[in-house]
Structures are given as structure tokens and as C-alpha cells.
Design an enzyme around this catalytic site. Sequence first.
Site, PDB file in Angstrom:
ATOM      1  N   HIS A 110       0.834  -1.205   0.000  1.00  0.00           N
ATOM      2  CA  HIS A 110       0.000   0.000   0.000  1.00  0.00           C
ATOM      3  C   HIS A 110       0.865   1.251   0.000  1.00  0.00           C
ATOM      4  CE1 HIS A 110      -3.302   2.715   1.581  1.00  0.00           C
ATOM      5  NE2 HIS A 110      -2.223   3.336   2.037  1.00  0.00           N
ATOM      6  N   GLU A 111       1.815   1.297   0.929  1.00  0.00           N
ATOM      7  CA  GLU A 111       2.634   2.501   1.047  1.00  0.00           C
ATOM      8  C   GLU A 111       3.528   2.693  -0.168  1.00  0.00           C
ATOM      9  OE1 GLU A 111       2.164   4.795   3.154  1.00  0.00           O
ATOM     10  OE2 GLU A 111       0.681   3.685   4.299  1.00  0.00           O
ATOM     11  N   HIS A 129       1.816   4.425  -2.967  1.00  0.00           N
ATOM     12  CA  HIS A 129       1.817   5.889  -2.908  1.00  0.00           C
ATOM     13  C   HIS A 129       2.973   6.451  -3.731  1.00  0.00           C
ATOM     14  CE1 HIS A 129      -1.468   6.762  -0.221  1.00  0.00           C
ATOM     15  NE2 HIS A 129      -0.996   5.988   0.732  1.00  0.00           N
ATOM     16  N   TYR A 183      -3.623  15.088  -2.217  1.00  0.00           N
ATOM     17  CA  TYR A 183      -3.987  14.384  -0.989  1.00  0.00           C
ATOM     18  C   TYR A 183      -5.003  15.190  -0.192  1.00  0.00           C
ATOM     19  CZ  TYR A 183      -3.029  10.717   2.443  1.00  0.00           C
ATOM     20  OH  TYR A 183      -3.121   9.637   3.282  1.00  0.00           O
ATOM     21  N   GLU A 221      -5.639   7.246  -1.642  1.00  0.00           N
ATOM     22  CA  GLU A 221      -5.642   6.160  -0.663  1.00  0.00           C
ATOM     23  C   GLU A 221      -6.227   4.874  -1.254  1.00  0.00           C
ATOM     24  OE1 GLU A 221      -4.567   5.479   2.393  1.00  0.00           O
ATOM     25  OE2 GLU A 221      -3.420   7.338   2.329  1.00  0.00           O
ATOM     26  N   ASP A 242      -8.733  14.639   8.595  1.00  0.00           N
ATOM     27  CA  ASP A 242      -8.100  13.611   7.764  1.00  0.00           C
ATOM     28  C   ASP A 242      -8.021  14.062   6.308  1.00  0.00           C
ATOM     29  OD1 ASP A 242      -6.968  11.104   7.109  1.00  0.00           O
ATOM     30  OD2 ASP A 242      -8.932  10.229   6.722  1.00  0.00           O
ATOM     31  N   HIS A 283      -8.996   8.791   4.224  1.00  0.00           N
ATOM     32  CA  HIS A 283      -9.007   7.390   4.623  1.00  0.00           C
ATOM     33  C   HIS A 283     -10.432   6.866   4.821  1.00  0.00           C
ATOM     34  CE1 HIS A 283      -4.818   8.396   5.880  1.00  0.00           C
ATOM     35  NE2 HIS A 283      -4.583   7.135   5.564  1.00  0.00           N
TER      36      HIS A 283
END
Length: 479
Positions: A176-177, A180, A191, A200, A273, A278
Site C-alpha cells: 500500500h505505502e 503511494h 492528498y 488512498e 483527515d 481514509h
Amino acid sequence: MTSSPHCSIVPPYLLSALAASDEPRAAGSARETLRVDELLRRGRVTAEVRPDPTVDARAGAVPDLAPGTAAGPVRSVHDAGGGTDLPGTGVRAEGDGPSGDEQVDQAYDGLGATWAMWQEEYARTSLDGKGLPLLATVHYGQDYDNAFWDGRQMVFGDGDGVVFLPFTRSLDVIAHELAHGVTQYTSGLNYQGQSGALNESVSDVFGVLVVQHHLGQSADEADWLVGADLLAPGVQGVALRSMKAPGTAYDDPRLGTDPQPAHMRDYVATTADNGGVHINSGIPNKAFHDLAVALGGNAWEVAGQVWYDTVVGDIRADCDFATFAGLTLAAASARYGEDSPVVAAVRSAWTGVGVLPGDEDGGAAADGAQADPPVADEEPGDADPTTVRVRRTGGVAGTVRERTVDLTELPVDDAHHWRSLLAAGRLRRIAEAARTPDPVRDGFCWTVACDAPPLAVDLPESGLTPEVRGLLDRTVRRD
């Protein structure tokens, strides 16, 4: 390459709930994680978070690594030793055998599995497509409850051991990271708001695809969970997020209840957020899951290919849900043909979550508004909108800008966004939501009109989302 925000796997609202819990160790770790994350977002971590004096003085040096090739990645795993200096001390380089440190070796293997899917399935050599070395740091901070991509590398905390286990345990979190990073080098999705939720969601999509690819799982066999290996025994939940059933991943006294919506009618309008990046990512997550399951087989092969073609294609950084849906339809048509069942499945998936208009709910608003019954003179299918008149008035100087434009002359994503706004009364609902009891004096106002479907609405600029305001501004400015 676009700039990258601090992108972490555990959202701030979840850490805030944990910080307020009556579990002393977990609450303390969550509060410290929130503090560090805030400093990281502000780019001040090195100034305000004291480094561990026991960490090697060479820890701040970024290794000078040759790029990887299609034949294999170049990985470098470092140890922060409980401090916050990055990248830390190098402990395992490409080709080295296991280090004996479980988290070092999990990170090394996770980087490799991620690289393998991107290369083998999409012929993408690392995150940037040019062999970017994969750099990771483990043992970051003290009981740090997060993992993040900082624009240059992956960073993993050890977790508090009470609610969160070490973050290297979860391959989908690693993938996942790193995804990015792919977004950073391609679409650069902002973002914030819907584009941030897409940012995300894209990472969730490719995170689970790496796991499925690594395990050889079909769409039907996969659990579609993000972070399933992170939660400690005793936590009432299965993961951080569920793509199959957003909003059901956890319901724990310390973490609260999973707030993700699965449909546009439940879209969460919030300033927290980064505008709910998210939270609202559950909606495009659900669309991808439904598409993959409908197509069957391996999700990375067709559904994943459509998403990949979309994020590396002609996409704007401020893309919203409706625009992204249109781009996936265009990508599916370009690769598989306009009459392909893949295109029909893509449309059905987005309709099912209310992003594209459908017969069942009359089309849900992609700006997050509650779906209303269709307006009689704006029923979908009554007329396909082709021309729109856009006018901006107001301000102290009384400036007027206006333009009439044929939608076929616009880029495909903007044209699709306009058709989505004009269908099923969406723009009228947006206008109603944008009105305030105390209008801004000398404030700007947009007027949008078209003949088919018949429509004329005024939209106070101060009440519009950035996505809608950006579309209006781009349209009226076009040469």
C-alpha cells in the site's frame, strides 16, 4: 515527478480514538504517534523530534544505489534503532541473506513481492518505472503505531504490542505505502478530498493485489482486507479496512467503529483527515472489489490492468470520483473494446456505489450529497447534454467571465464530469447545498445553463467543493 505528502496507513481519527482510550500503553503510544505524524506532515520532524543518541552518526546518509532493472529490484533495509533519524543504519542490502531480525527480513521480502507484481504484471520497473531503488527503515520511534511513505522511502513502526503489532507483518501495508510512490510518479493525485480518497484507494487496491499475486489467490479466494496482520489478539476487528464490506473492519472499545462508507449516499463530508481521505476511500475500494469479483479470475489481470491504465494515463491531480470512474471506462474501452463485457462491468461497479447514475437510486452525487429522487425534466436518458453555458459574476470589481462550450470539445475527463453533473438533478442539488443563510458580500457566483436537459442554476462559489469549482474554472478559461 510530483511532490508527495506524508502518507500513513493508520488514519489520524483511529489514533485519536486510541489515544483517548483507558489502555495506558496503547493510549500513550497513540498520542506520541499523532505528535510525530503531525511533525512529519509539517516537515519538521528532524527539528522537533529528538534523535536517539545511540543511533550511528552515519544514519542520516542516504545510500547511493544503482537503479534496479527488469531482472530484479535493488533493496536496502535500514534500522532506526528506536530513533527517528532516517534512513538509519544499513542492515540488509540487495542479495544479502536473512539478517535474523524478523522485521528487517519481512520488509526486505515485502519490497521484493511488491516489485515483482509491478514488473511481472504491468512491466513497470519499480515505483518510477525506471528502477528506483527500494529503501525501507524498520524500528522507527518508540512503539510507533504507523507505517508511512515519505516521498523517498518506506518507514515502519514496531507498534505498541497491545493493539498494533509490528507493521512489517502485513504485506498489503508494505505494498500500500509503496503504491503511494507509484501515484507520486504518475497521477500525483492531490492528498485532499476526493482526489485524496482516490490516492488512498489506489494504494489499497494495489496493496491487496500484491498479496493476491504473491499468494496466487483469485478474486473469490481473497479476503480483501487491508492490515489484517496488524491487529493484536483481543482487538475486536479483522483489519484496518475491508474493501469487500467497508465499515465492517473493526468495532472495538479502544478503536471505535470503522467509519468507512460503501456508497455515495453515505459520503462523509469532513475537514478532518485531509477531507476524509481514509474514510471515503471505502467507496472506490468497494467499486474495485465488485468489479474484480464480477470479472472473476485473478484481480490483477483485468480489473487491476484497467486501474493501472487509468493512473498512468491522462489523469489530473484534482480528479474526483466521477471523473475517475469515467477514466476507468475509457481505459477499459481502449484496451478491451467499447462493446466488451469489461466495460459493462466497470460501469456496473461504479453505478453500484452511486458514483455513476443508475436506475436504482437515480444517480448518487459524486460531491457527497445525499441522493434525491430524479428531477422530472432531468431524468437520465431524456437528453444527452452536449452544450453548456458557464458564467462567473461578482466580486468587488464586478468582473464577468462567461463561455458556451460544446462538451465534445473538452478533454474526456472534464466532459464526463459535466455529463455526470447534469444528469439526474445532481447540479441542482449541489446548488441547493452551496447556498448559505448569510451569503458572502460581493462573493462570486457561477451560473450554469443548458438546453438539454433544460437547466439554469446559480452556484455560490464559496459553497462549492474544490473539484466542482475547478471544473467550472477550467471550462470558462478554455481558449
